[in-house]
Design a protein around this motif. Structure first.
Motif, short mmCIF file in Angstrom:
data_model
loop_
_atom_site.label_atom_id
_atom_site.label_comp_id
_atom_site.label_asym_id
_atom_site.label_seq_id
_atom_site.Cartn_x
_atom_site.Cartn_y
_atom_site.Cartn_z
N ARG A 52 0.96 -1.10 0.03
CA ARG A 52 0.05 -0.05 -0.06
C ARG A 52 0.99 1.35 0.08
O ARG A 52 1.92 1.04 0.79
N PHE A 54 0.54 5.62 0.38
CA PHE A 54 -0.48 6.73 0.49
C PHE A 54 0.24 7.75 1.02
O PHE A 54 1.26 7.80 1.18
N THR A 101 -5.93 -0.46 4.69
CA THR A 101 -6.63 1.02 4.70
C THR A 101 -5.99 2.00 5.53
O THR A 101 -5.68 1.58 6.88
N TYR A 257 -6.90 4.20 -4.90
CA TYR A 257 -6.45 5.24 -4.17
C TYR A 257 -7.35 6.49 -4.47
O TYR A 257 -7.91 6.64 -5.53
N ASP A 259 -8.63 10.69 -3.60
CA ASP A 259 -8.62 11.94 -2.91
C ASP A 259 -10.17 12.41 -3.05
O ASP A 259 -11.03 11.69 -3.00
N ALA A 298 -0.18 5.80 -5.35
CA ALA A 298 -0.98 6.77 -4.61
C ALA A 298 -0.97 8.06 -5.58
O ALA A 298 -0.06 8.24 -6.38
#
Length: 323
Positions: A52, A54, A101, A257, A259, A298
């Motif tokens: 992951r 982020f 997450t 991902y 926003d 990301a």
């Protein structure tokens, strides 16, 4: 009497027709496929099996669940390595296995510990601060809360363990409730096979937690829900083939991902690795053919870039400029 029977049959036919056409047909008006070329940033070979990526406080964070030190931090936009932190263990600043997450907060991020059903909030900064601020135990009967999502107003969502429902909503005001029927009939299902495996999916919440999206692995289907569990939009891009083979094609396998404006997700097509960008109204707005076989990404809306890595290269972070 005959007229009544005819009228009832007519109404039944109308209801049957409406039921058959309620699901949207596959979309044919896809955005044109454009090519994107990556810039490569060479880094020390410290990335190992990143599961992951982020962005938090102008830092790119890599979660590497197989390493003893689970997080590495990189200064944006240059991707300069800062530090690694977050050890595996039972200590006050340690972690057991995490769900993939992460929710950004003003001081750092929140994450969910799978084995203990605990929510941990972490404070970080670019100077090396890493501290677990809170450790909240969820009181739920269901174990293994997969596809865990942080929603607004301290509510949470995860995959239901009931066969007839897709999700469970944990609302601090209303308690626990299950919601959303599976899109049954689209994929072949063996007699003892569970819906959650047949209709496997990847989920992501908006940063505000007011919506979340689900992308189905074996059918190109996207669903958008609000934080109350109400289905807002459904968009199918590809109907499964009638001649279903033993091996299902996996369209979506990399975690999306999100926003505030868009959702970024990778898909595997005949052309290669494609980046799809969706909006929160459930519309596919852009498609980009990537020149690298990336499998984790990301996005930074502040920099207008997508950052990505692939399992084949532990010494490179790829950046893509999104037009």
């Amino acid at each position: 009497m005959n007229r009544i029977c005819i009228f009832v049959s007519f109404l039944s036919a109308i209801f049957l027709l409406e039921g058959c056409t309620s699901r949207k047909e596959p979309s044919t008006g896809l955005p044109s496929l454009k090519e994107l070329r990556a810039d490569s940033i060479s880094i020390p070979p410290v990335l190992l099996s990143v599961t992951r990526l982020f962005v938090v406080n102008n830092m790119l964070v890599a979660y590497e669940q197989r390493k003893d030190t689970m997080f590495s931090f990189w200064k944006l936009p240059e991707c300069n390595y800062l530090f690694s932190a977050g050890c595996r263990g039972d200590g006050p600043n340690d972690f057991l296995m995490l769900d993939r997450t992460f929710q950004a907060t003003p001081h750092g991020f929140k994450t969910f510990e799978l084995s203990s059903s605990r929510i941990k909030e972490v404070a970080i900064d670019s100077m090396g601060l890493f501290k677990v601020l809170s450790n909240k135990q969820l009181e739920v009967e269901q174990g293994g809360l997969n596809r865990f999502l942080f929603l607004e107003d301290d509510s949470y969502c995860f995959i239901s363990d009931k066969e007839e429902y897709e999700y469970t909503l944990l609302d601090k005001h209303k308690g626990v409730c299950d919601f959303s029927s599976y899109p049954e009939g689209l994929l072949r299902k063996e007699q003892d096979e569970l819906n959650r495996f047949v209709y496997n999916k990847l989920t992501v919440a908006s940063p505000k937690g007011d919506k979340f999206a689900a992308f189905y692995a074996y059918i190109k289907l996207c669903r958008i829900y609000n934080s109350k569990g109400e289905l807002l939009e459904e968009q199918m891009l590809r109907q499964p083939d009638e001649n279903i083979s033993e091996e299902k094609h996996i369209y979506y396998s990399s975690y999306p991902y999100a926003d505030e404006n868009y959702i970024y997700i990778l898909t595997d097509e005949e052309e290669g690795k494609i980046l799809e960008i969706w909006n929160w109204e459930g519309a596919l707005v852009s498609r980009y053919l990537l020149d690298k076989p990336v499998d984790c990404l990301a996005a930074s809306s502040a920099n207008g870039k997508v950052y990505a890595v692939c399992q084949e290269r532990e010494d490179v972070i790829y950046t893509y400029n999104i037009p």
